[in-house]
Enzyme design. Structure first.
Site, PDB file in Angstrom:
ATOM      1  N   LYS A 134       3.373 -11.575   3.830  1.00  0.00           N
ATOM      2  CA  LYS A 134       3.814 -10.185   3.851  1.00  0.00           C
ATOM      3  C   LYS A 134       5.207 -10.095   3.258  1.00  0.00           C
ATOM      4  O   LYS A 134       6.092 -10.894   3.587  1.00  0.00           O
ATOM      5  CB  LYS A 134       3.813  -9.662   5.292  1.00  0.00           C
ATOM      6  CG  LYS A 134       4.078  -8.171   5.416  1.00  0.00           C
ATOM      7  CD  LYS A 134       3.973  -7.745   6.872  1.00  0.00           C
ATOM      8  CE  LYS A 134       4.213  -6.252   7.025  1.00  0.00           C
ATOM      9  NZ  LYS A 134       4.144  -5.825   8.440  1.00  0.00           N
ATOM     10  N   ARG A 157      -5.454  -4.994   5.105  1.00  0.00           N
ATOM     11  CA  ARG A 157      -4.057  -4.954   4.661  1.00  0.00           C
ATOM     12  C   ARG A 157      -4.013  -5.333   3.183  1.00  0.00           C
ATOM     13  O   ARG A 157      -3.994  -6.502   2.818  1.00  0.00           O
ATOM     14  CB  ARG A 157      -3.187  -5.908   5.490  1.00  0.00           C
ATOM     15  CG  ARG A 157      -1.689  -5.731   5.217  1.00  0.00           C
ATOM     16  CD  ARG A 157      -0.846  -6.493   6.215  1.00  0.00           C
ATOM     17  NE  ARG A 157      -0.818  -7.915   5.947  1.00  0.00           N
ATOM     18  CZ  ARG A 157      -0.182  -8.802   6.695  1.00  0.00           C
ATOM     19  NH1 ARG A 157       0.437  -8.394   7.801  1.00  0.00           N
ATOM     20  NH2 ARG A 157      -0.194 -10.080   6.391  1.00  0.00           N
ATOM     21  N   SER A 175       3.825  -3.171  15.322  1.00  0.00           N
ATOM     22  CA  SER A 175       4.495  -4.464  15.161  1.00  0.00           C
ATOM     23  C   SER A 175       5.830  -4.433  15.889  1.00  0.00           C
ATOM     24  O   SER A 175       6.602  -3.481  15.738  1.00  0.00           O
ATOM     25  CB  SER A 175       4.735  -4.754  13.677  1.00  0.00           C
ATOM     26  OG  SER A 175       3.523  -4.901  12.983  1.00  0.00           O
TER      27      SER A 175
END
Length: 216
Positions: A140, A42, A111
């Site tokens: 995030k 990520r 998610s």
């Protein structure tokens, strides 16, 4: 691989901006050496070419270690490097569309932040779901408010699909997460910012094992 992707205790994510100045490849190398068998890439702030080069390295490293490799959000990148899975959010392409793009062998994770999203992911054919964020997290951007442990309780009781608990999970609260039904837990900065990654992973695993014993 789709069915057994989450057959592990720790789901580690990369975070180059939160890795004590270490390169992502170095951090993942230490994760794998410590026995981590599931890594998600990520790195949204990096250019596409840099991500591709990095993922090529990580794909080889994970394969050599017998570990699964998941790419966050980027379906094209996941396909390009032969990832084992791609993890998408609620604002990304729908699961059926992603399935058409990646084919039958790549796992798709989604998610979710509430029961309706979890049920939709199951109906759409996701292979696993992320449950969270359980606690506040700054790793995030544009993350939703914490959903709390009540949602984790609901998923553990009502969803047969494999799931990973995520969001603000640290060693000091991971036991509580396990006691609420999580078998696989995602950690980001607790690992990437650790001075000694191997020692931190071993300690987290010991805490989780004790909590599983308490859960029975």
């Amino acid at each position: 691989m789709r069915q057994r992707l989450l057959a592990t205790d720790l789901y580690c994510l990369t975070a180059s901006d939160l890795s004590r100045g270490r390169e992502t490849v170095e951090v993942v190398e230490q994760m794998l050496a410590a026995g981590i068998r599931l890594v998600q890439y990520r790195e949204k702030s990096k250019k596409a070419a840099a991500q591709y080069r990095e993922c090529q390295q990580l794909r080889k490293m994970t394969r050599d270690a017998g570990a699964a490799f998941v790419v966050n959000d980027d379906v094209a990148l996941a396909r390009a490097v032969g990832a084992d899975g791609v993890h998408i959010g609620q604002e990304d392409l729908p699961v059926p569309v992603v399935r058409d793009l990646v084919g039958p062998d790549m796992a798709i994770g989604v998610s979710t932040h509430g029961p309706d999203q979890a049920l939709a992911a199951v109906a759409d054919g996701a292979d696993y779901i992320g449950v969270g964020p359980l606690f506040a997290t700054q790793t995030k951007k544009d993350v939703c408010a914490p959903v709390g442990l009540a949602y984790l309780d609901w998923v553990a009781a009502h969803i047969d699909l494999p799931f990973v608990a995520i969001g603000g999970i640290k060693e000091h609260n991971v036991a509580e997460v396990v006691r609420h039904g999580a078998r696989c837990v995602a950690l980001v900065t607790e690992i990437t910012q650790a001075e000694d990654i191997a020692a931190t992973i071993a300690s987290v695993r010991q805490t989780m094992a004790a909590a599983k014993g308490q859960r029975g």
